[in-house]
Scaffold this motif. Structure first.
Motif, mmCIF file in Angstrom:
data_model
loop_
_atom_site.group_PDB
_atom_site.id
_atom_site.type_symbol
_atom_site.label_atom_id
_atom_site.label_comp_id
_atom_site.label_asym_id
_atom_site.label_seq_id
_atom_site.Cartn_x
_atom_site.Cartn_y
_atom_site.Cartn_z
ATOM 1 N N ASP A 55 -17.817 40.515 4.926
ATOM 2 C CA ASP A 55 -18.630 41.297 3.996
ATOM 3 C C ASP A 55 -20.057 41.327 4.506
ATOM 4 O O ASP A 55 -20.514 40.384 5.159
ATOM 5 C CB ASP A 55 -18.609 40.653 2.602
ATOM 6 C CG ASP A 55 -17.256 40.813 1.925
ATOM 7 O OD1 ASP A 55 -16.526 41.745 2.290
ATOM 8 O OD2 ASP A 55 -16.938 39.979 1.050
ATOM 9 N N GLY A 56 -20.754 42.397 4.179
ATOM 10 C CA GLY A 56 -22.165 42.468 4.535
ATOM 11 C C GLY A 56 -22.446 43.385 5.702
ATOM 12 O O GLY A 56 -21.587 44.144 6.154
ATOM 13 N N ILE A 57 -23.674 43.281 6.195
ATOM 14 C CA ILE A 57 -24.180 44.189 7.224
ATOM 15 C C ILE A 57 -24.566 43.412 8.480
ATOM 16 O O ILE A 57 -25.053 42.282 8.404
ATOM 17 C CB ILE A 57 -25.402 44.980 6.683
ATOM 18 C CG1 ILE A 57 -25.860 46.049 7.691
ATOM 19 C CG2 ILE A 57 -26.559 44.051 6.318
ATOM 20 C CD1 ILE A 57 -26.889 47.017 7.104
ATOM 21 N N CYS A 58 -24.333 44.016 9.632
ATOM 22 C CA CYS A 58 -24.698 43.425 10.921
ATOM 23 C C CYS A 58 -25.999 44.056 11.409
ATOM 24 O O CYS A 58 -26.109 45.294 11.468
ATOM 25 C CB CYS A 58 -23.575 43.658 11.935
ATOM 26 S SG CYS A 58 -23.966 43.135 13.620
ATOM 27 N N ILE A 59 -26.967 43.234 11.757
ATOM 28 C CA ILE A 59 -28.220 43.717 12.338
ATOM 29 C C ILE A 59 -28.086 43.657 13.854
ATOM 30 O O ILE A 59 -27.786 42.598 14.407
ATOM 31 C CB ILE A 59 -29.430 42.858 11.893
ATOM 32 C CG1 ILE A 59 -29.469 42.716 10.366
ATOM 33 C CG2 ILE A 59 -30.735 43.459 12.428
ATOM 34 C CD1 ILE A 59 -29.632 44.017 9.604
ATOM 35 N N VAL A 60 -28.301 44.788 14.502
ATOM 36 C CA VAL A 60 -28.171 44.858 15.957
ATOM 37 C C VAL A 60 -29.536 45.164 16.558
ATOM 38 O O VAL A 60 -30.160 46.177 16.230
ATOM 39 C CB VAL A 60 -27.173 45.944 16.397
ATOM 40 C CG1 VAL A 60 -26.956 45.887 17.913
ATOM 41 C CG2 VAL A 60 -25.847 45.808 15.662
ATOM 42 N N ILE A 61 -30.016 44.290 17.432
ATOM 43 C CA ILE A 61 -31.288 44.503 18.133
ATOM 44 C C ILE A 61 -30.978 45.092 19.498
ATOM 45 O O ILE A 61 -30.225 44.528 20.280
ATOM 46 C CB ILE A 61 -32.071 43.188 18.304
ATOM 47 C CG1 ILE A 61 -32.253 42.478 16.952
ATOM 48 C CG2 ILE A 61 -33.427 43.455 18.968
ATOM 49 C CD1 ILE A 61 -32.991 43.276 15.926
ATOM 50 N N VAL A 72 -24.279 54.303 17.425
ATOM 51 C CA VAL A 72 -24.211 54.772 16.039
ATOM 52 C C VAL A 72 -23.249 55.956 15.935
ATOM 53 O O VAL A 72 -22.397 56.021 15.035
ATOM 54 C CB VAL A 72 -25.611 55.149 15.511
ATOM 55 C CG1 VAL A 72 -25.514 55.933 14.205
ATOM 56 C CG2 VAL A 72 -26.454 53.906 15.307
ATOM 57 N N GLU A 73 -23.346 56.897 16.869
ATOM 58 C CA GLU A 73 -22.453 58.062 16.857
ATOM 59 C C GLU A 73 -21.003 57.640 17.044
ATOM 60 O O GLU A 73 -20.105 58.158 16.375
ATOM 61 C CB GLU A 73 -22.863 59.052 17.947
ATOM 62 C CG GLU A 73 -24.130 59.823 17.609
ATOM 63 C CD GLU A 73 -24.553 60.767 18.718
ATOM 64 O OE1 GLU A 73 -23.868 60.808 19.771
ATOM 65 O OE2 GLU A 73 -25.558 61.476 18.538
ATOM 66 N N GLU A 81 -19.842 53.300 8.774
ATOM 67 C CA GLU A 81 -21.217 53.687 8.458
ATOM 68 C C GLU A 81 -22.216 52.866 9.273
ATOM 69 O O GLU A 81 -22.195 51.629 9.238
ATOM 70 C CB GLU A 81 -21.483 53.499 6.959
ATOM 71 C CG GLU A 81 -20.764 54.496 6.070
ATOM 72 C CD GLU A 81 -21.213 55.931 6.335
ATOM 73 O OE1 GLU A 81 -22.426 56.149 6.495
ATOM 74 O OE2 GLU A 81 -20.351 56.828 6.395
ATOM 75 N N ALA A 82 -23.082 53.563 10.004
ATOM 76 C CA ALA A 82 -24.091 52.896 10.835
ATOM 77 C C ALA A 82 -25.330 53.773 10.911
ATOM 78 O O ALA A 82 -25.235 55.004 10.888
ATOM 79 C CB ALA A 82 -23.535 52.652 12.238
ATOM 80 N N GLN A 105 -23.112 51.708 1.791
ATOM 81 C CA GLN A 105 -21.955 51.135 2.492
ATOM 82 C C GLN A 105 -22.224 50.932 3.983
ATOM 83 O O GLN A 105 -21.296 50.872 4.782
ATOM 84 C CB GLN A 105 -20.737 52.059 2.307
ATOM 85 C CG GLN A 105 -20.352 52.311 0.877
ATOM 86 C CD GLN A 105 -19.971 51.025 0.153
ATOM 87 O OE1 GLN A 105 -19.204 50.221 0.675
ATOM 88 N NE2 GLN A 105 -20.526 50.826 -1.042
ATOM 89 N N ILE A 106 -23.489 50.853 4.361
ATOM 90 C CA ILE A 106 -23.833 50.698 5.778
ATOM 91 C C ILE A 106 -23.337 49.352 6.305
ATOM 92 O O ILE A 106 -23.584 48.309 5.705
ATOM 93 C CB ILE A 106 -25.362 50.807 6.003
ATOM 94 C CG1 ILE A 106 -25.919 52.117 5.423
ATOM 95 C CG2 ILE A 106 -25.693 50.680 7.489
ATOM 96 C CD1 ILE A 106 -25.414 53.363 6.078
#
Length: 632
Positions: A55-61, A72-73, A81-82, A105-106
């Protein structure tokens, strides 16, 4: 959902590649993880799968807008969703995007390292359920790395406020000292490294020593079937080489960061679809490009480091079929390379002077500018202040290191808009301002969803629909922006200079001298490594693997050095066999006298030749004597 189920559902694969499942399991156990996988080794899945499972969102640097855009595409195509936030976006765009990350829902938020610590982003991250921090191109955090990016150093601050979030650091190339530096800079709780061998068994490395590089380039492009990449040193060179290839009936196009986003995308697609054979590019090309059937990569000019060469050459043969990595080299390249070293390190007074000129260029008063971004027309800036372009770029890099400014490419951000009034207010505006009514209707018909979020637009398309010129359409869009009916951000191909701190006086500016000297020494070592690769007669595979700390590397047998040595050995053997037949034509000899009668060659080579002739029954052994046999 299990990792295996996610892999099948979203990516359509049944099995993971080597090390992927182990890396994913490590992350799901909550462990900080460093993954070293070669180009094409499937690094992205290592963070995408665990992020989808949790669950949750991944932060990508990620350091490059192009890389973020592609990923993203690709995620959106799979129904995931990104979004990405980069320096080219307006404050309102960023605001809406971050709200979607909190309430929508990102699953993936891609950030440039410069954006990670803006006040707006820092505040909103507090309200997100973050399941993973993924750091792509993690070697950028190490000053011992070949592509050090100062903003990466601040990622450790994120860890202090998100102690429960595991970190995955990813890179395709890092020496042992860089690996240790990554673990230290990211404050890993324990050493946890997954490393796949850097060996590429299907890739034949070659250094071709040529005075006439153009002819050799033609030869390679003609003789190797399939598509290829040619890396050139400058934007001008990409154009000239592509033109030369086309003149010689080899379909080619050029690519560099200075082209408009749409044109870059078109060129990239033509090459990916095999409509053209060769793309001639600067090193801006290739990251995130998913084309496994590239059959050759040619470096027309010397890359800055062996790490960069390994990454770029590694874009060939990702389908694991035979492919070729060719470096074209001539004596003058060493002189050009050494001169570049001097340009890469402007003096500290020159760095300070560049900072002063930038402030004057943007008309920035002392104490002003913090948090502001400016379009930097580099050519115009350097012309105005009579500066060398390369020295200026490198001076800005040192200013980045001490966190005065940050420079980022913005060429891939399209024009975009969003309506900032609701439906009834917009209708009222159209009734009261008939001048804009038809134009607004054209926008609404062309771009759905513009009330909810920023949408990419093409001013030429809007102009065509409304029956006006593109410049007139841009003028109307700007008027609507000023009237606060829409928020309009026009595309720019210029890089953005972002002021991290307010303008200081030149005298108060502090440039870290120790860091400056360390970078200079590191660059010199890396320069020596790539020159060593180009000039030494040692198996190319052994040179590369040894550089990446694989000490027991074996000869590949397929690089130019191995093939040349094999050819030389075959020639020696052929000559020795001829001599043996001539000697034995005069009568039989024992082993000692036979070896003494053959010159030159080692005893081992002579014995190998004798054994070959015995097996072929060209000679035979009678008692202690060797004589001509039935097939002589």
């Amino acid at each position: 959902m299990t990792p295996q189920e996610a892999l099948k559902k979203y990516w359509g694969f049944d099995d993971f590649r080597p090390l992927q499942s182990e890396i994913i399991a490590s992350i799901l156990e909550g462990k900080d993880t460093l993954a070293l996988l070669p180009t094409g080794g499937g690094k992205s899945l290592c963070f995408q799968i665990p992020a989808m499972v949790r669950d949750g969102i991944c932060i990508v640097i990620s350091p490059l807008i192009a890389l973020m855009k592609d990923q993203v595409e690709n995620l959106k195509k799979r129904g995931i969703e990104a979004i990405s936030i980069t320096s080219g976006m307006t404050k309102r765009e960023i605001d809406i995007s971050l709200d979607n990350c909190i309430y929508g829902q990102i699953k993936f938020l891609y950030l440039s390292p410069e954006r990670l610590f803006t006040d707006l982003v820092v505040e909103r991250l507090k309200y997100m359920k973050i399941n993973l921090l993924a750091i792509d191109e993690a070697h950028c955090i190490s000053q011992w790395g070949y592509d050090f990016r100062p903003p990466y150093l601040r990622i450790a601050e994120f860890r202090k406020s998100h102690t429960h979030v595991p970190v995955l650091a990813l890179t395709a190339s890092a020496t042992k000292i860089v690996q240790e530096d990554i673990l230290s800079k990211l404050d890993f709780k324990e050493k946890n490294v997954f490393k796949k061998s850097f060996e590429r068994n299907n890739l034949s490395y070659s250094v071709l020593y040529q005075d006439n590089k153009l002819q050799k380039l033609i030869d390679v492009c003609r003789n190797v079937k399939g598509t290829g990449i040619v890396y050139a040193g400058t934007r001008k060179e990409t154009f000239e080489l592509a033109k030369y290839l086309n003149q010689n009936n080899i379909s080619a196009d050029f690519y560099h960061a200075g082209l408009e986003a749409q044109l870059r995308s078109q060129k990239q697609d033509l090459w990916k679809n095999n409509t053209i054979k060769v793309i001639v590019a600067t090193n801006a090309f290739g990251m995130g490009i998913d084309k496994p059937d590239v059959r050759f990569v040619v470096h027309y000019t010397l890359p800055e480091s062996l790490e960069a060469y390994y990454q770029e050459a590694g874009r060939a043969g990702r389908d694991e079929k035979k492919a070729y990595a060719v470096l074209l080299y001539q004596k003058s390249d060493r002189y050009v390379f050494e001169r570049k070293y001097l340009v890469n390190f402007p003096s500290i007074p020159e760095i300070k002077q560049t900072y002063h000129h930038l402030a004057n260029y943007f008309q920035l008063a002392l104490g002003a500018g913090e948090g502001l971004s400016f379009e930097l027309n580099l050519a115009d800036f350097c012309t105005k202040f009579k500066l060398d372009v390369l020295k200026t770029i490198n001076a800005i890099k040192f200013l980045e290191r001490d966190e005065y400014v940050a420079l980022s490419e913005n060429a891939l951000m399209p024009s975009r808009l969003q309506f900032i009034v609701d439906g009834p207010d917009l209708y009222r505006f159209q009734v009261e301002n008939p001048k804009y009514d038809g134009f607004i209707k054209s926008i609404l018909r062309a771009y759905g969803g513009a009330f909810d979020q920023f949408v990419p637009i093409k001013e030429a398309d809007i102009a065509k629909r409304y029956g006006i010129l593109r410049d007139d359409a841009i003028k109307l869009l700007r008027e609507l922006d000023n009237l606060e009916i829409i928020s309009y951000a026009k595309q720019t191909i210029q890089p953005q200079l972002y002021y991290i701190k307010p303008r200081w006086t030149t005298e108060d500016l502090i440039i870290n001298k120790q860091y400056y000297e360390d970078r200079k020494n590191t660059y010199h070592q890396k320069m020596g490594a790539i020159l060593n690769y180009a000039e030494q007669e040692v198996c190319r595979n052994v040179l590369i693997l040894t550089y990446f700390d694989e000490k027991d590397a074996q000869k590949c047998g397929i690089c130019d050095v191995c093939l040349r040595q094999k050819k030389d050995k075959d020639f020696v053997q052929s000559e020795l066999r001829k001599q043996i037949i001539v000697v034995l034509n005069s009568g039989g000899l024992n082993m000692q006298h036979l070896i003494a009668s053959i010159k030159p060659g080692t005893d081992g080579d002579k014995i190998a030749a004798i054994r070959f002739l015995l097996d072929a029954e060209v000679i035979t052994k009678v008692g202690e004597e060797y004589k001509l046999g039935v097939n002589s």
